[in-house]
Design an enzyme around this catalytic site. Structure first.
Site, PDB file in Angstrom:
ATOM      1  N   LYS A 130       3.857   9.706   8.220  1.00 15.87           N
ATOM      2  CA  LYS A 130       3.226   9.216   9.448  1.00 15.87           C
ATOM      3  C   LYS A 130       3.901   9.725  10.722  1.00 15.87           C
ATOM      4  CE  LYS A 130       0.648   5.321   7.570  1.00 15.87           C
ATOM      5  NZ  LYS A 130      -0.701   5.872   7.798  1.00 15.87           N
ATOM      6  N   PHE A 164       0.859  -1.185   0.000  1.00 14.47           N
ATOM      7  CA  PHE A 164       0.000   0.000   0.000  1.00 14.47           C
ATOM      8  C   PHE A 164       0.893   1.231   0.000  1.00 14.47           C
ATOM      9  CE2 PHE A 164      -2.233   3.507   1.960  1.00 14.47           C
ATOM     10  CZ  PHE A 164      -3.456   3.485   1.296  1.00 14.47           C
ATOM     11  N   ASP A 211       9.662   2.043   1.003  1.00 10.81           N
ATOM     12  CA  ASP A 211       8.589   2.838   1.598  1.00 10.81           C
ATOM     13  C   ASP A 211       8.592   2.577   3.099  1.00 10.81           C
ATOM     14  OD1 ASP A 211       6.176   3.804   2.608  1.00 10.81           O
ATOM     15  OD2 ASP A 211       5.075   3.367   0.767  1.00 10.81           O
TER      16      ASP A 211
END
Length: 396
Positions: A251, A137, A222
């Protein structure tokens, strides 16, 4: 557990005013402190999701509040016609934390934007092919969505940009077969977060590094969910010793203040040049000051060690009931496999018991609590966990 509307009618107001992209909210939260939050009805919860791995310092941490307040009272926004000291210092700090030599940073406002920047950067190699893992994702904007494998997310918006090949995560042979001398980049998560905290086999990242190098492709990792101390290291790829060409972050980077970063190392740092990319808000002084405060606090308070200890405690407690067939992850990124498809009922039962957790599949759960989670919090959850599972099974 339904949303308590109360006198303010938050549920109805939300439905009337906001686009229905997330469905009805489970709760309306009004304040937080540390790893705890309170809803509009005054009910307290232990937050074991942390804004989906975002709130590294928990809620209302004094260091973060002070940094944002001071910077906003000094210099808030200047656009990227100009530089600011927090922006420069943060870029230098991140390159130092990566410890991989020279590099360049492009700041964004989110993880998806960091992925978009990196996706464009790969095009500057003169190639267009990207190899990505199934289950990965990377975001929901059009470029990032092209790199995200979930069919339900992709199908309504196809055709998507890019020449992308998806291969099974953790399968070195499949990865090697897919990468050619026309491949621009190999994109992987060191641990797949949205897939349910899926950890690859030992040696997988090292193999990906070799395959990318042999074909002249970039290795892009990522670390949006795994980075910034969550797994007990600044970056999860440090555990493998692999040196990537590109790293994307967001994040937990600023503990809840919006920021992302695309970091390109070595020669890759020079691929984007004036006019190739831009942002109005990315790298603004307030976001950068927030990120610096998070990094300093993680260091000063030993929060990576705390993440490792609390994560071990959680995994031990989670495995005690027979309904749990396994756990995955490192530090405070924890995947939970149940023996049946009652994850949704487990989330509801946990909420009733005063704990916020997350479902990533019918029988799969995820925890990503703040790095400030205390031993008291982990013990409380461990004590409640058997009853949560029993209630979930009754309701399924």
């Amino acid at each position: 557990m339904s949303e308590p509307t109360g006198a303010a009618g938050y549920g109805e107001r939300y439905a009337a005013a906001l686009m229905n992209t997330f469905g009805p909210p489970k709760l309306t939260l009004v304040r937080g402190e540390g790893a705890h939050v309170w809803d509009a009805a005054g009910t307290e919860y232990v937050d074991l999701l942390g804004g989906i791995a975002v709130n590294a310092l928990g809620h209302a941490h004094p260091a973060l509040v002070a940094a944002v307040s001071e910077q906003l009272g000094t210099l808030g926004h200047i656009s990227n016609f100009f530089a600011s000291e927090p922006q420069i210092e943060l870029a230098e700090t991140l390159l130092g934390l990566l410890g991989h030599g020279d590099g360049k940073v492009f700041f964004t406002n989110s993880g998806t934007e960091a992925v978009e920047a990196a996706f464009k950067l790969t095009r500057r190699t003169g190639r267009t092919h990207v190899v990505v893992a199934q289950g990965g994702f990377h975001g929901r904007t059009m470029g990032a969505l092209a790199l995200t494998s979930k069919e339900a997310y992709r199908a309504p918006f196809e055709p998507l940009p890019g020449h992308v090949t998806f291969v099974p995560y953790g399968d070195t042979e499949a990865l090697s077969a897919a990468v050619t001398d026309r491949t621009a980049a190999v994109l992987l998560e060191p641990i797949q977060g949205e897939a349910g905290v899926v950890v690859p086999p030992d040696g997988y990242l090292a193999a990906a590094r070799r395959v990318a190098t042999d074909n002249g492709a970039l290795l892009w990792l990522d670390e949006i969910q795994t980075g910034m101390g969550r797994t007990g290291h600044w970056f999860e790829h440090h555990r493998s010793g692999v040196v990537p060409d590109v790293v994307t972050l967001a994040k937990g980077l600023a503990g809840g203040f919006p920021i992302g970063a695309c970091i390109a190392l070595g020669e890759a740092g020079d691929l984007l040049q004036p006019g190739n990319h831009g942002t109005t808000f990315g790298g603004n002084p307030v976001a950068c000051a927030a990120a610096l405060a998070v990094i300093r606090t993680i260091t000063a308070d030993g929060l990576m060690d705390n993440a490792a200890k609390r994560g071990d405690e959680l995994r031990d407690a989670l495995l005690a009931p027979a309904q749990v067939t396994g756990t995955t992850g490192h530090g405070l990124l924890v995947g939970i496999q149940l023996d049946g498809e009652y994850a949704a009922d487990t989330v509801t039962a946990a909420q009733h018991a005063g704990f916020i957790i997350n479902m990533t599949g019918p029988s799969r759960l995820r925890l990503a609590p703040p790095l400030v989670l205390t031993e008291e919090d982990t013990r409380a959850f461990g004590a409640a966990w058997p009853d949560i599972l029993a209630r979930a099974q009754e309701g399924s």
